[in-house]
Design a protein around this motif. Structure first.
Motif, PDB file in Angstrom:
ATOM      1  N   ASP A   1      -6.080  41.064   8.328  1.00 42.75           N
ATOM      2  CA  ASP A   1      -7.331  40.384   8.671  1.00 42.75           C
ATOM      3  C   ASP A   1      -8.564  41.090   8.113  1.00 42.75           C
ATOM      4  OD1 ASP A   1      -6.820  42.480  10.512  1.00 42.75           O
ATOM      5  OD2 ASP A   1      -7.929  41.496  12.107  1.00 42.75           O
ATOM      6  N   ASP A   2      -8.445  42.367   7.726  1.00 52.16           N
ATOM      7  CA  ASP A   2      -9.586  43.080   7.128  1.00 52.16           C
ATOM      8  C   ASP A   2      -9.580  43.000   5.601  1.00 52.16           C
ATOM      9  OD1 ASP A   2      -7.493  44.770   6.463  1.00 52.16           O
ATOM     10  OD2 ASP A   2      -8.278  46.504   7.543  1.00 52.16           O
ATOM     11  N   GLY A   3      -8.634  42.194   5.038  1.00 56.99           N
ATOM     12  CA  GLY A   3      -8.558  42.019   3.592  1.00 56.99           C
ATOM     13  C   GLY A   3      -7.577  42.941   2.896  1.00 56.99           C
ATOM     14  N   GLU A   4      -7.063  43.956   3.593  1.00 60.30           N
ATOM     15  CA  GLU A   4      -6.091  44.867   2.976  1.00 60.30           C
ATOM     16  C   GLU A   4      -4.810  44.110   2.650  1.00 60.30           C
ATOM     17  OE1 GLU A   4      -3.315  48.776   3.948  1.00 60.30           O
ATOM     18  OE2 GLU A   4      -4.842  48.200   5.406  1.00 60.30           O
ATOM     19  N   THR A   5      -4.198  44.472   1.522  1.00 65.67           N
ATOM     20  CA  THR A   5      -2.904  43.914   1.154  1.00 65.67           C
ATOM     21  C   THR A   5      -1.890  45.052   1.064  1.00 65.67           C
ATOM     22  OG1 THR A   5      -3.355  44.070  -1.216  1.00 65.67           O
ATOM     23  CG2 THR A   5      -3.905  41.980  -0.118  1.00 65.67           C
ATOM     24  N   GLN A   6      -0.652  44.731   1.369  1.00 70.49           N
ATOM     25  CA  GLN A   6       0.445  45.687   1.240  1.00 70.49           C
ATOM     26  C   GLN A   6       1.661  44.940   0.715  1.00 70.49           C
ATOM     27  OE1 GLN A   6       1.519  47.736   4.853  1.00 70.49           O
ATOM     28  NE2 GLN A   6      -0.496  48.669   5.098  1.00 70.49           N
ATOM     29  N   LYS A   7       2.507  45.672  -0.002  1.00 69.46           N
ATOM     30  CA  LYS A   7       3.780  45.123  -0.465  1.00 69.46           C
ATOM     31  C   LYS A   7       4.886  46.050   0.025  1.00 69.46           C
ATOM     32  CE  LYS A   7       4.994  42.977  -4.555  1.00 69.46           C
ATOM     33  NZ  LYS A   7       5.571  41.839  -3.951  1.00 69.46           N
ATOM     34  N   ARG A   8       5.937  45.447   0.539  1.00 67.00           N
ATOM     35  CA  ARG A   8       7.130  46.208   0.922  1.00 67.00           C
ATOM     36  C   ARG A   8       8.322  45.456   0.351  1.00 67.00           C
ATOM     37  NH1 ARG A   8       6.586  46.586   6.259  1.00 67.00           N
ATOM     38  NH2 ARG A   8       5.572  48.597   6.016  1.00 67.00           N
ATOM     39  N   ILE A   9       9.201  46.168  -0.285  1.00 67.51           N
ATOM     40  CA  ILE A   9      10.426  45.571  -0.810  1.00 67.51           C
ATOM     41  C   ILE A   9      11.607  46.264  -0.141  1.00 67.51           C
ATOM     42  CG2 ILE A   9      11.859  45.119  -2.830  1.00 67.51           C
ATOM     43  CD1 ILE A   9       9.260  45.077  -4.495  1.00 67.51           C
ATOM     44  N   TRP A  10      12.298  45.505   0.693  1.00 73.52           N
ATOM     45  CA  TRP A  10      13.497  45.992   1.371  1.00 73.52           C
ATOM     46  C   TRP A  10      14.724  45.705   0.511  1.00 73.52           C
ATOM     47  CZ3 TRP A  10      14.124  48.764   5.705  1.00 73.52           C
ATOM     48  CH2 TRP A  10      13.110  48.790   6.662  1.00 73.52           C
ATOM     49  N   THR A  11      15.656  46.633   0.472  1.00 69.99           N
ATOM     50  CA  THR A  11      16.988  46.413  -0.076  1.00 69.99           C
ATOM     51  C   THR A  11      17.948  46.700   1.070  1.00 69.99           C
ATOM     52  OG1 THR A  11      16.274  47.110  -2.278  1.00 69.99           O
ATOM     53  CG2 THR A  11      18.650  47.078  -1.848  1.00 69.99           C
ATOM     54  N   ILE A  12      18.622  45.655   1.527  1.00 68.14           N
ATOM     55  CA  ILE A  12      19.474  45.758   2.720  1.00 68.14           C
ATOM     56  C   ILE A  12      20.911  45.422   2.331  1.00 68.14           C
ATOM     57  CG2 ILE A  12      19.920  44.870   5.039  1.00 68.14           C
ATOM     58  CD1 ILE A  12      16.879  44.121   5.097  1.00 68.14           C
ATOM     59  N   THR A  13      21.831  46.292   2.721  1.00 64.37           N
ATOM     60  CA  THR A  13      23.249  46.124   2.419  1.00 64.37           C
ATOM     61  C   THR A  13      24.021  45.847   3.702  1.00 64.37           C
ATOM     62  OG1 THR A  13      23.050  47.671   0.577  1.00 64.37           O
ATOM     63  CG2 THR A  13      25.280  47.230   1.388  1.00 64.37           C
ATOM     64  N   ARG A  14      24.871  44.795   3.655  1.00 67.35           N
ATOM     65  CA  ARG A  14      25.777  44.525   4.777  1.00 67.35           C
ATOM     66  C   ARG A  14      27.022  45.382   4.558  1.00 67.35           C
ATOM     67  NH1 ARG A  14      26.348  38.710   6.396  1.00 67.35           N
ATOM     68  NH2 ARG A  14      26.227  38.508   4.165  1.00 67.35           N
ATOM     69  N   LEU A  15      27.326  46.240   5.519  1.00 65.09           N
ATOM     70  CA  LEU A  15      28.478  47.125   5.428  1.00 65.09           C
ATOM     71  C   LEU A  15      29.744  46.405   5.885  1.00 65.09           C
ATOM     72  CD1 LEU A  15      26.796  50.355   6.851  1.00 65.09           C
ATOM     73  CD2 LEU A  15      26.972  49.602   4.461  1.00 65.09           C
ATOM     74  N   GLU A  16      30.893  46.994   5.602  1.00 60.82           N
ATOM     75  CA  GLU A  16      32.170  46.360   5.933  1.00 60.82           C
ATOM     76  C   GLU A  16      32.330  46.076   7.417  1.00 60.82           C
ATOM     77  OE1 GLU A  16      35.626  48.198   4.262  1.00 60.82           O
ATOM     78  OE2 GLU A  16      34.726  48.295   2.262  1.00 60.82           O
TER      79      GLU A  16
END
Length: 174
Positions: free
Chosen positions: A80-95
């Motif tokens: 809401d204050d105009g700040e931007t962020q990027k997050r990139i998750w890499t998620i692995t499903r285990l056995e």
């Protein structure tokens, strides 16, 4: 001395009352992380401090891509204050059906499990506040509401003490 004993029993009772992922085993619809976040999801959320006061609001555009047992979540935040962020998750499903994940601001490896309509996700996050950086432990609880909607309640802790909360509402896009 008696007051200390009563306080001790009270805190032990609170510790024993926390929910467990197994509590959601028979709830529906099944959360299904890969199915829900595959494609585009829009989210809206807020951050609250330890008193419950809202300190920030944000929108998030999420693009999920599944390849085999890995999902990548590309998240673009607008605060809401105009700040931007990027997050990139890499998620692995285990056995065993559990999950492990990484992202640029996650310290170490996140871990999570699904049962029924719930997903519990725990990780340490590096958070910048002014000129300082803090590592907070996040305990995320995501709940699938229906085919399109889910919500997330997060407790942020430092040294075991809750310092804030995050609430997010998700809507899967067509």
């Amino acid at each position: 001395m008696r007051k200390l004993a009563i306080i001790g029993v009270f805190f032990l009772t609170l510790i024993g009352c926390s929910s467990s992922i197994e509590d959601y085993k028979n709830t529906t619809p099944a959360f299904n992380l890969f199915e829900y976040f595959d494609g585009e999801v829009k989210a809206w959320g807020m951050v609250q401090d330890y008193t419950g006061k809202q300190t920030r609001r944000f929108d998030v555009d999420i693009k999920g891509t599944v390849i085999g047992s890995v999902i990548t979540l590309d998240e673009d935040f607008l605060f809401d204050d105009g700040e931007t962020q990027k997050r990139i998750w890499t998620i692995t499903r285990l056995e065993d059906g559990s999950y492990q994940g990484t992202a640029g601001d996650v310290v170490g490896i996140a871990s999570g499990r699904e049962e029924g309509n719930a997903l519990n996700w725990v990780y340490d996050l590096s958070v910048e506040v002014g000129d300082s950086t803090y590592v907070l432990t996040l305990d995320d609880w995501l709940f699938r509401q229906d085919e399109k909607r889910a919500f997330n309640l997060t407790s942020m802790r430092k040294f075991g003490v809750e310092v804030g909360r995050i609430s997010i509402f998700f809507e899967k896009q067509d």
